[in-house]
Design a protein around this motif. Structure first.
Motif, PDB file in Angstrom:
ATOM      1  N   ARG A  70      14.378   1.588  -1.239  1.00 22.43           N
ATOM      2  CA  ARG A  70      13.248   1.448  -0.192  1.00 22.43           C
ATOM      3  C   ARG A  70      11.673   0.861  -0.644  1.00 22.43           C
ATOM      4  O   ARG A  70      10.994   0.475   0.341  1.00 22.43           O
ATOM      5  CB  ARG A  70      12.662   2.944   0.199  1.00 22.43           C
ATOM      6  N   ARG A  71      11.501   0.604  -1.900  1.00 20.35           N
ATOM      7  CA  ARG A  71      10.236  -0.164  -2.305  1.00 20.35           C
ATOM      8  C   ARG A  71      10.505  -1.530  -2.754  1.00 20.35           C
ATOM      9  O   ARG A  71       9.703  -2.051  -3.156  1.00 20.35           O
ATOM     10  CB  ARG A  71       9.722   0.828  -3.644  1.00 20.35           C
ATOM     11  N   VAL A 123      16.853   8.851  -6.884  1.00 22.44           N
ATOM     12  CA  VAL A 123      16.131   7.667  -7.728  1.00 22.44           C
ATOM     13  C   VAL A 123      16.433   6.293  -6.986  1.00 22.44           C
ATOM     14  O   VAL A 123      15.569   5.467  -6.989  1.00 22.44           O
ATOM     15  CB  VAL A 123      16.561   7.749  -9.250  1.00 22.44           C
ATOM     16  N   MET A 124      17.786   6.062  -6.990  1.00 17.42           N
ATOM     17  CA  MET A 124      17.920   4.687  -6.518  1.00 17.42           C
ATOM     18  C   MET A 124      17.786   4.488  -5.014  1.00 17.42           C
ATOM     19  O   MET A 124      17.156   3.254  -4.833  1.00 17.42           O
ATOM     20  CB  MET A 124      19.777   4.469  -6.485  1.00 17.42           C
ATOM     21  N   SER A 125      17.903   5.354  -4.149  1.00 16.66           N
ATOM     22  CA  SER A 125      17.294   5.246  -2.685  1.00 16.66           C
ATOM     23  C   SER A 125      15.770   4.967  -2.642  1.00 16.66           C
ATOM     24  O   SER A 125      15.217   4.039  -2.000  1.00 16.66           O
ATOM     25  CB  SER A 125      17.706   6.453  -1.852  1.00 16.66           C
ATOM     26  N   THR A 126      15.163   5.556  -3.580  1.00 13.85           N
ATOM     27  CA  THR A 126      13.652   5.494  -3.483  1.00 13.85           C
ATOM     28  C   THR A 126      13.268   4.418  -4.068  1.00 13.85           C
ATOM     29  O   THR A 126      12.480   3.290  -3.573  1.00 13.85           O
ATOM     30  CB  THR A 126      12.933   6.652  -4.545  1.00 13.85           C
ATOM     31  N   TRP A 180      13.061  14.542  -0.952  1.00 17.41           N
ATOM     32  CA  TRP A 180      13.517  13.490   0.080  1.00 17.41           C
ATOM     33  C   TRP A 180      12.985  13.762   1.472  1.00 17.41           C
ATOM     34  O   TRP A 180      12.642  12.840   1.882  1.00 17.41           O
ATOM     35  CB  TRP A 180      15.022  13.331  -0.142  1.00 17.41           C
ATOM     36  N   LYS A 181      13.082  14.854   1.712  1.00 18.56           N
ATOM     37  CA  LYS A 181      12.825  15.045   3.365  1.00 18.56           C
ATOM     38  C   LYS A 181      11.316  14.995   3.718  1.00 18.56           C
ATOM     39  O   LYS A 181      10.855  14.209   4.607  1.00 18.56           O
ATOM     40  CB  LYS A 181      13.200  16.609   3.754  1.00 18.56           C
ATOM     41  N   PHE A 182      10.367  15.458   2.816  1.00 19.72           N
ATOM     42  CA  PHE A 182       8.982  15.678   3.262  1.00 19.72           C
ATOM     43  C   PHE A 182       8.302  14.645   2.438  1.00 19.72           C
ATOM     44  O   PHE A 182       7.130  14.299   2.812  1.00 19.72           O
ATOM     45  CB  PHE A 182       8.518  17.164   2.721  1.00 19.72           C
ATOM     46  N   VAL A 183       8.693  14.225   1.188  1.00 17.14           N
ATOM     47  CA  VAL A 183       7.788  12.971   0.565  1.00 17.14           C
ATOM     48  C   VAL A 183       8.483  11.707   1.086  1.00 17.14           C
ATOM     49  O   VAL A 183       7.487  10.658   1.315  1.00 17.14           O
ATOM     50  CB  VAL A 183       7.726  13.273  -0.919  1.00 17.14           C
ATOM     51  N   ASN A 184       9.638  11.483   0.924  1.00 21.83           N
ATOM     52  CA  ASN A 184      10.261  10.262   1.105  1.00 21.83           C
ATOM     53  C   ASN A 184      10.454  10.017   2.718  1.00 21.83           C
ATOM     54  O   ASN A 184      11.022   8.952   3.053  1.00 21.83           O
ATOM     55  CB  ASN A 184      11.561  10.029   0.186  1.00 21.83           C
ATOM     56  N   LYS A 185      10.545  11.229   3.570  1.00 24.17           N
ATOM     57  CA  LYS A 185      10.531  11.223   4.981  1.00 24.17           C
ATOM     58  C   LYS A 185      12.196  10.475   5.260  1.00 24.17           C
ATOM     59  O   LYS A 185      12.325   9.929   6.212  1.00 24.17           O
ATOM     60  CB  LYS A 185       9.528  10.400   5.582  1.00 24.17           C
ATOM     61  N   GLY A 186      12.851  11.188   4.532  1.00 20.42           N
ATOM     62  CA  GLY A 186      14.481  10.623   4.670  1.00 20.42           C
ATOM     63  C   GLY A 186      15.543  11.789   4.934  1.00 20.42           C
ATOM     64  O   GLY A 186      15.211  13.090   4.823  1.00 20.42           O
ATOM     65  N   THR A 187      16.626  11.023   5.639  1.00 25.95           N
ATOM     66  CA  THR A 187      17.557  12.304   5.973  1.00 25.95           C
ATOM     67  C   THR A 187      18.590  12.625   4.821  1.00 25.95           C
ATOM     68  O   THR A 187      18.547  11.729   3.834  1.00 25.95           O
ATOM     69  CB  THR A 187      18.509  11.855   7.103  1.00 25.95           C
ATOM     70  N   ASN A 195       0.864  -1.235  -0.097  1.00 23.19           N
ATOM     71  CA  ASN A 195      -0.057  -0.064   0.011  1.00 23.19           C
ATOM     72  C   ASN A 195       0.878   1.341  -0.133  1.00 23.19           C
ATOM     73  O   ASN A 195       0.411   2.210   0.525  1.00 23.19           O
ATOM     74  CB  ASN A 195      -0.974  -0.192   1.325  1.00 23.19           C
ATOM     75  N   GLN A 196       2.114   0.963  -0.652  1.00 22.19           N
ATOM     76  CA  GLN A 196       2.918   2.394  -0.687  1.00 22.19           C
ATOM     77  C   GLN A 196       2.939   2.884  -2.149  1.00 22.19           C
ATOM     78  O   GLN A 196       2.615   2.012  -3.099  1.00 22.19           O
ATOM     79  CB  GLN A 196       4.384   2.021  -0.524  1.00 22.19           C
ATOM     80  N   VAL A 197       2.943   4.093  -2.180  1.00 20.11           N
ATOM     81  CA  VAL A 197       3.104   4.616  -3.761  1.00 20.11           C
ATOM     82  C   VAL A 197       4.292   3.954  -4.510  1.00 20.11           C
ATOM     83  O   VAL A 197       5.208   3.967  -3.922  1.00 20.11           O
ATOM     84  CB  VAL A 197       3.060   6.292  -3.589  1.00 20.11           C
ATOM     85  N   ARG A 198       4.120   3.756  -5.807  1.00 22.82           N
ATOM     86  CA  ARG A 198       5.107   3.116  -6.385  1.00 22.82           C
ATOM     87  C   ARG A 198       6.390   3.888  -6.531  1.00 22.82           C
ATOM     88  O   ARG A 198       6.089   5.151  -6.893  1.00 22.82           O
ATOM     89  CB  ARG A 198       4.764   2.381  -7.530  1.00 22.82           C
ATOM     90  N   ALA A 199       7.552   3.359  -6.677  1.00 19.89           N
ATOM     91  CA  ALA A 199       8.642   4.017  -6.817  1.00 19.89           C
ATOM     92  C   ALA A 199       8.700   4.863  -7.994  1.00 19.89           C
ATOM     93  O   ALA A 199       9.093   6.012  -8.141  1.00 19.89           O
ATOM     94  CB  ALA A 199      10.008   3.372  -6.597  1.00 19.89           C
ATOM     95  N   GLY A 200       8.039   4.406  -9.152  1.00 17.16           N
ATOM     96  CA  GLY A 200       7.898   4.943 -10.475  1.00 17.16           C
ATOM     97  C   GLY A 200       7.146   6.234 -10.281  1.00 17.16           C
ATOM     98  O   GLY A 200       7.649   7.200 -10.995  1.00 17.16           O
ATOM     99  N   TRP A 201       5.947   6.294  -9.603  1.00 21.19           N
ATOM    100  CA  TRP A 201       5.515   7.531  -9.691  1.00 21.19           C
ATOM    101  C   TRP A 201       6.183   8.563  -8.760  1.00 21.19           C
ATOM    102  O   TRP A 201       6.127   9.866  -9.078  1.00 21.19           O
ATOM    103  CB  TRP A 201       4.041   7.278  -8.928  1.00 21.19           C
TER     104      TRP A 201
END
Length: 296
Positions: free
Chosen positions: A170-171, A164-167, A83-90, A7-13
């Motif tokens: 993560r999926r 791109v690669m980290s997103t 990356w910070k606000f959509v992917n919630k990453g540092t 139920n995660q938004v796909r990486a491609g999108w």
């Protein structure tokens, strides 16, 4: 279609939306430079004004830096915010971790790779030098493009490798697919460059694989950032070759008119030639050796 089994938004999108947002923000950040160029360069000279945008930028290198550099800074900012606000990453998770020794090796490897190509072309008579080694031509471009290529190295690696690669990782995407997508998106982003060639796009995809391997092998962006900076700078502003089709301003200047385009890359630059293919492949081996020595 939009979400995976978890139920995660796909990486491609996520990557597609990030690319669109990044492009829009780049244009906004480049706009002040474009407006300034219009103000400074617009007045007609004897009623015969040259509307060539590249010629206008050539007359005002610092405005070119403001425009291109501004767009690049905008792309970096967009990547960090997404990356910070959509992917919630540092930033560390984006790839800014590890030793700065990787950056120095990347700078060294990129510079050596272009220098080797230049020396082979010179020794084989494939290029003609227009000024001697004893007469380097330092100009304002020598410094302005150094700033620009530093920004480009950071931005493109942050987005095409870090984001791109980290997103995709993560999926749960497979490693081979992560490499392929990163390299292809990187190549396609250069598809509208001037004087683009098929071999040039293939080599850009191949160097995209190399950057992906560097990022994956070191778990850090420092190595591909370093290589990217000096690969571009030595190509265009040291030895005077076009960089992905863009006009060079080297401290040394060369002519490729009498050479074989399959070796020199022609008007697209070294990235459009087979020698670049060879040196990129050798870059994989150099990275592998470095990583093994780095672990010890």
């Amino acid at each position: 279609m939009f979400k995976n089994e978890a139920n995660q938004v796909r990486a491609g999108w996520l990557i597609f939306l990030a690319f669109v947002a990044m492009f829009i923000i780049q244009q906004l950040f480049a706009l002040p430079g474009g407006i300034l160029l219009a103000i400074v360069d617009f007045p007609f000279q004897d009623g015969n004004y040259d509307m060539d945008i590249n010629a206008a930028f050539a007359r005002h290198p610092w405005i070119f830096l403001l425009t291109q550099g501004g767009g690049t800074v905008g792309g970096m900012l967009a990547t960090v915010l997404l990356w910070k606000f959509v992917n919630k990453g540092t930033l560390r998770e984006l790839g800014f971790r590890g030793s700065l020794r990787d950056l120095w090796f990347g700078l060294f490897l990129g510079a050596v790779s272009i220098t080797v190509i230049f020396l082979i072309l010179l020794a084989s008579g494939s290029i003609d030098m227009l000024n001697s080694f004893r007469s380097p031509e330092f100009t304002v471009y020598t410094l302005s493009y150094l700033f620009l290529f530093i920004l480009v190295g950071f931005f493109e690696e942050m987005f095409f490798r870090g984001y791109v690669m980290s997103t995709m990782e993560r999926r749960g995407n497979r490693k081979w697919l992560i490499y392929v997508v990163s390299a292809l998106v990187f190549s396609l982003a250069h598809g509208m460059n001037p004087n683009v060639s098929i071999l040039g796009l293939v080599n850009i995809a191949l160097v995209g694989f190399l950057f992906a391997y560097m990022f994956d092998a070191t778990k850090s962006l420092w190595l591909p950032i370093g290589y990217h900076i000096t690969w571009n700078y030595f190509q265009g502003n040291v030895f005077g070759f076009a960089v992905s089709g863009t006009e060079p301003f080297g401290i040394y200047n060369v002519s490729v008119e009498n050479g074989n385009d399959l070796l020199t890359g022609g008007a697209f630059g070294l990235e459009g030639g087979l020698l670049a293919t060879l040196l990129i492949v050798l870059g994989f081996f150099a990275t592998r050796v470095y990583v093994k020595m780095r672990i010890k």
